[in-house]
Enzyme design. Sequence first.
Site, short mmCIF file in Angstrom:
data_model
loop_
_atom_site.label_atom_id
_atom_site.label_comp_id
_atom_site.label_asym_id
_atom_site.label_seq_id
_atom_site.Cartn_x
_atom_site.Cartn_y
_atom_site.Cartn_z
N ASP A 165 0.86 -1.18 0.00
CA ASP A 165 0.00 0.00 0.00
C ASP A 165 0.90 1.23 0.00
O ASP A 165 1.84 1.30 0.79
CB ASP A 165 -0.89 -0.01 1.26
CG ASP A 165 -2.29 0.45 0.97
OD1 ASP A 165 -2.45 1.55 0.41
OD2 ASP A 165 -3.24 -0.28 1.31
N ASP A 201 -3.05 4.57 -2.51
CA ASP A 201 -4.15 5.12 -1.72
C ASP A 201 -4.58 6.49 -2.27
O ASP A 201 -3.74 7.37 -2.47
CB ASP A 201 -3.67 5.27 -0.27
CG ASP A 201 -4.78 5.54 0.70
OD1 ASP A 201 -5.64 4.67 0.86
OD2 ASP A 201 -4.78 6.63 1.32
N GLU A 238 -6.26 3.74 -6.23
CA GLU A 238 -7.57 3.89 -5.61
C GLU A 238 -8.10 5.26 -6.00
O GLU A 238 -7.46 6.27 -5.76
CB GLU A 238 -7.46 3.79 -4.09
CG GLU A 238 -8.83 3.72 -3.43
CD GLU A 238 -8.86 4.26 -2.01
OE1 GLU A 238 -9.79 3.92 -1.28
OE2 GLU A 238 -7.96 5.04 -1.63
N HIS A 271 -11.29 -3.12 3.09
CA HIS A 271 -11.32 -2.71 4.49
C HIS A 271 -12.13 -1.43 4.71
O HIS A 271 -12.28 -1.00 5.85
CB HIS A 271 -9.88 -2.51 4.99
CG HIS A 271 -9.20 -1.40 4.25
ND1 HIS A 271 -8.90 -1.48 2.90
CD2 HIS A 271 -8.79 -0.17 4.65
CE1 HIS A 271 -8.34 -0.35 2.51
NE2 HIS A 271 -8.26 0.47 3.54
N ASP A 272 -12.60 -0.80 3.64
CA ASP A 272 -13.41 0.42 3.76
C ASP A 272 -14.90 0.18 3.50
O ASP A 272 -15.71 1.09 3.70
CB ASP A 272 -12.95 1.47 2.74
CG ASP A 272 -11.54 1.97 2.99
OD1 ASP A 272 -11.09 1.94 4.16
OD2 ASP A 272 -10.89 2.39 2.02
O1 TEU Z 1 -9.73 5.34 1.42
C1 TEU Z 1 -10.22 6.47 0.81
C2 TEU Z 1 -11.68 6.57 0.52
O2 TEU Z 1 -12.02 7.27 -0.38
C3 TEU Z 1 -12.75 5.92 1.27
O3 TEU Z 1 -12.96 4.62 0.93
C4 TEU Z 1 -12.63 6.16 2.75
O4 TEU Z 1 -12.37 4.97 3.41
C5 TEU Z 1 -13.85 6.75 3.37
O5 TEU Z 1 -14.80 5.77 3.54
C6 TEU Z 1 -14.42 7.93 2.66
O6 TEU Z 1 -15.63 8.26 3.23
C7 TEU Z 1 -8.36 5.20 1.62
C8 TEU Z 1 -8.07 4.01 2.50
O7 TEU Z 1 -8.47 2.85 1.85
C9 TEU Z 1 -8.74 4.22 3.82
O8 TEU Z 1 -8.67 3.11 4.66
C10 TEU Z 1 -8.12 5.43 4.46
O9 TEU Z 1 -8.80 5.74 5.64
C11 TEU Z 1 -8.13 6.64 3.54
O10 TEU Z 1 -7.76 6.34 2.21
C12 TEU Z 1 -7.14 7.66 4.02
O11 TEU Z 1 -5.83 7.18 3.83
#
Ligand code: TEU
Length: 581
Positions: free
Chosen positions: A106, A214, A280, A352-353
Amino acid sequence: MTTSATTADESPWWQKAVVYQVYPRSFADSDGDGVGDLRGIIDHLDHIARLGVDVIWLSPVYRSPMDDNGYDISDYEDIDPLFGDLATFDELVAGIHARGMRLMMDLVVNHTSDEHPWFVASRSSPLAPQRDWYVWRPPREGFEAGAPGAEPNNWESFFSGPAWELDEASGEYYLHLFSRKQPDLDWENPAVRGAVHAMMRRWLERGVDGFRMDVINLISKVPGLPDGVVHATSASGSPLGDGAPFVTNGPRIHEFLREMNEAVWADRSAPDLPLVTVGEMPGSTVEEARLYTDPARHELDMVFTFEHVGLDQGRTKFDRLPLRVSRLKQVLARWQDGLAEVGWNSLYWGNHDQPRAVSRFGDDAAYRVLSAKLLATVLHLHRGTPYVYQGEELGMPNAGFARIEDYRDIESLNHHREATASGVAPGDVLAALQWIGRDNARTPMPWDDGPQAGFTTGTPWLRLTPGHEQVNAAAAWADPDSVLHHYRHLVALRHHEPAVSHGDFALLAPDDEILWAFTRQLGSTRLLVVANLSGADLDVSAVTDGWRAAEVISTNYAASKGDWSGTTLRPWEAVVLRRTA
Ligand code: TEU
């Protein structure tokens, strides 16, 4: 019939690959502190290898104060002691490579932790040489620093509240699109970009095979950082506006990605290059994705779209809308078409999100196993590189915690605080978290039916998902009809059937809310996928006409290879047929 730009034979290796995501905090704990670690991953590599996947994407394991579970990095060059050390990391890389898999790290470079030495130096004084590594601004004109509305602009953080934090010492604010402990780097500064490139090169030299980047489409901000459309007021009284249009796919993003390619891996043309990259990209359209993933442009191999995981959400992710299956199918089909000739898709239901796929898109009560397998079948039969998030292969449902005390995620906790402070009923806030909160899919991996599901000998950092006595890896390996064995079958199918990895895609019955049907075609091989997204029998004879003699190559009903009627799908049944010419 259109022909695709790349055929299965001449394509890069990652177009036939399946990726497995490990969330290290919750994979396996080897030392009893309740948090997963690198040794735990090493001990369980065979679980991943037996699935047949090609790549492991490892969520961040770098040194971090863990404000956002490692997405707030204070040292890009070291492993957090919670997870292990560099020597153990090298062992992990060797263990992955020894099993014929590759490792994708990552890369979190939109922001660092506020405890990163770069930020500590930047914050030390407005005259510090590293001041311009981050985005510092004075208060809004006419406002006293610290007063409500004094923030340099009205952008709302993705994690609730204003996206600016006041530094009392200097009276200036720094930008943080995520938590206040995640200050945004200023990518306009060439020194920042050079430092990131050098860091990436060092990880490649260490043996990693690629990067999941990310929020990489947020690194270029519109100069001037203009106010966004106001939609709310924060609990502290600041007006909140939408900054997304000014940070998403910004003016220099393509330049920055191309420059990164040139600086980090000069020659990408070798066909067997182990490297793979995925960006992402919340808020990217398929047209933008085509630019990002056009091989001729040297930017990224593929991107994560958010379109299909936003269909059940309103203005904010916590506003729930009814999901229409027709929309879901059509969005994925549009991405299939949009990247058919140029570019490449990544395919995912969860990470994980996101909440657990079977709870969000399937039926995690009466049809948990069948609907988890159906969702896997549908996704893995699309064209692109599928991603499996740990626990998805077990058909894990949402954790669905009913008490705020059980939540750990900063996004959920911030939202709960802000929403309840602005008058939303606590029960409604909790209901939203139970549906969409990120902790739903961050619970410890259940390995067996023992205490703490074999995840730890201590107390897990986040409670287990209820039901681990039945839903666990040991039980799944022992049951030939498990969700796990179905994933193993789908991974193998992608490796062995070129029509799965590279065939042209065509959606059938696009407006049907229950039937998900599509074809794939490569040369003289044709596949038909039919899936019933309901708990009742479904007549599918309209689409299977002409397929009666076809071979069943995948089904989610136990041992029914030979006995499918060809006309009726049982509840949550998904079948794949193959025929030639
Ligand atoms: O996620 C960014 C993102 O856009 C979303 O999925 C976020 O988790 C959130 O739900 C927006 O409302 C990435 C990572 O995958 C996430 O775990 C981190 O918290 C985020 O970036 C910040 O680094």
